[in-house]
Design an enzyme around this catalytic site. Structure first.
Site, PDB file in Angstrom:
ATOM      1  N   SER A 167       0.828  -1.211   0.000  1.00  0.00           N
ATOM      2  CA  SER A 167       0.000   0.000   0.000  1.00  0.00           C
ATOM      3  C   SER A 167       0.859   1.257   0.000  1.00  0.00           C
ATOM      4  O   SER A 167       0.541   2.247  -0.673  1.00  0.00           O
ATOM      5  CB  SER A 167      -0.941  -0.008   1.207  1.00  0.00           C
ATOM      6  N   ASP A 168       1.957   1.232   0.736  1.00  0.00           N
ATOM      7  CA  ASP A 168       2.894   2.356   0.692  1.00  0.00           C
ATOM      8  C   ASP A 168       3.486   2.503  -0.701  1.00  0.00           C
ATOM      9  O   ASP A 168       3.600   3.612  -1.232  1.00  0.00           O
ATOM     10  CB  ASP A 168       4.030   2.129   1.691  1.00  0.00           C
ATOM     11  N   ILE A 169       3.896   1.385  -1.290  1.00  0.00           N
ATOM     12  CA  ILE A 169       4.505   1.436  -2.621  1.00  0.00           C
ATOM     13  C   ILE A 169       3.490   1.908  -3.656  1.00  0.00           C
ATOM     14  O   ILE A 169       3.829   2.686  -4.561  1.00  0.00           O
ATOM     15  CB  ILE A 169       5.088   0.061  -2.987  1.00  0.00           C
TER      16      ILE A 169
END
Length: 392
Positions: A165-167
């Protein structure tokens, strides 16, 4: 020449999503000024294990940056930030809800200083969401976005082993920023980008969402298996694991040849993807028994000879030492004058006529504070006073 040479990025982000985006901008030639709290800096600086006195996690996300410490709760700290933003091309922040206004770094304030700036506000949910006041990190977003509902096994959901999700947020913010820079080049107009990480995570569900719309059935967790393709999964071999991807009907016949099951080509219950998915339980059991009889290397020889997409299941150590990674220079080395040599994954972009550079080591906390303040015109005496007042 680097494609973003001459672009200045003020980076007021921490953790993964923002730093990964700004590290990539730095690889492409942008000057990245990383704003950190004077006491503790980016929260990932405290993550273990250490790598040459820096957090290994921090090292992976913060090359090609200069670190400036600023207390953004102070008037003077905000004044210094404003001076930087007056000349910057991009400002990216992932402040907690309400902090942009508290720091006088919200879009309206910044746009008054510099109406051509590309302002990227990365948050968990965005200001229009019913969850806008809630904090969100990768694992929370993997759960809320639905990603975790299709990851894992029947009785146990699983976090994707990378911070997906961060990526997703980092990659989405990158193309948003570069698109806005291109638009500004043509029109002279700045842009306010509001990036909700829940949205960028949700987009990754792709065919799971359309399958729900098409069938009315909620997609389920299937381990390494695929809801629409078969066989398309990991199998345990005599000495490890093997991943096989029969992604077209044209691969089924060579697959059957590779595993010595030519008779399956005449079985109507295995004739198409739909048939094989419908008879998954029976086929899974048969394939598990077959693949357990030989080593991974033996199966790779057979599958490669037939042109069937397949691979050993690599560990991180395996892929780091893989000849492909060596051939494509995907491990970069960075030299820090005090901390020594660092290695981390490089930048995957290969231009024909442009350059990327991944050689600048991650900075120590506040390593470039005096240098950057001097560039803004502050005297040694003023810089000393900022330090004694704990503004920097």
């Amino acid at each position: 020449m680097q494609p973003l040479e001459g672009i200045t990025v003020v980076d007021a982000t921490q953790a993964l999503v923002g730093p990964f985006a700004t590290q990539t901008l730095g690889d492409l030639g942008a000057e990245v000024l990383k704003i950190e709290h004077p006491t503790h800096g980016d929260l990932t600086r405290s993550f273990t294990p250490e790598y040459n006195e820096l957090s290994a996690y921090f090292v992976s996300l913060n090359r090609n940056k200069r670190s400036l410490t600023l207390d953004l709760t102070s008037d003077q700290g905000q004044d210094i930030l404003h001076e930087l933003l007056e000349k910057a091309d991009v400002f990216i922040q992932n402040f907690s809800p309400g902090d942009a206004e508290k720091f006088n770094a919200d879009y309206d304030t910044v746009a008054e200083l510099n109406d051509e700036i590309i302002y990227c506000d990365v948050s968990g949910y965005g200001e229009d969401s019913p969850y806008s006041e809630q904090k969100a990190f990768d694992i929370v977003l993997q759960g809320r976005s639905g990603i975790m509902s299709v990851t894992g096994t029947d009785n146990q959901p699983a976090r994707v082993g990378i911070s997906v999700s961060d990526i997703a947020g980092a990659m989405t913010s990158l193309y948003a920023i570069t698109t806005a820079l291109y638009h500004r080049e043509r029109t002279g107009e700045g842009e306010h980008i509001q990036l909700a990480m829940l949205d960028s995570s949700f987009q990754f569900l792709l065919y799971h969402v359309t399958t729900l719309f098409a069938t009315g059935e909620n997609p389920q967790r299937m381990g390494t298996r695929h809801p629409n393709l078969m066989p398309y999964q990991a199998f345990e071999t005599a000495d490890g694991f093997l991943v096989v991807g029969v992604i077209s009907e044209g691969h089924w016949e060579p697959f059957c040849h590779a595993i010595d099951r030519e008779e399956w080509l005449d079985r109507k219950e295995y004739a198409t993807f739909t048939d094989r998915v419908s008879n998954r339980a029976e086929l899974d059991q048969a394939l598990d028994e077959i693949f357990a009889q030989r080593t991974t290397e033996e199966w790779m020889d057979r599958l490669n000879a037939e042109g069937v997409p397949s691979t050993p299941l690599n560990t991180v150590e395996d892929i780091v030492n893989d000849p492909h990674i060596e051939a494509t220079d995907m491990i970069t080395e960075m030299e820090h004058p005090d901390l020594g040599t660092f290695q981390s994954p490089g930048n995957p972009v290969n231009f024909e006529g442009l350059e990327t550079d991944t050689s600048q080591a991650p900075p120590m906390l506040g390593e470039h504070t005096d240098e950057i303040l001097a560039e803004l015109g502050y005297s040694d005496e003023e810089i000393s006073r900022f330090q004694s007042d704990e503004i920097v």
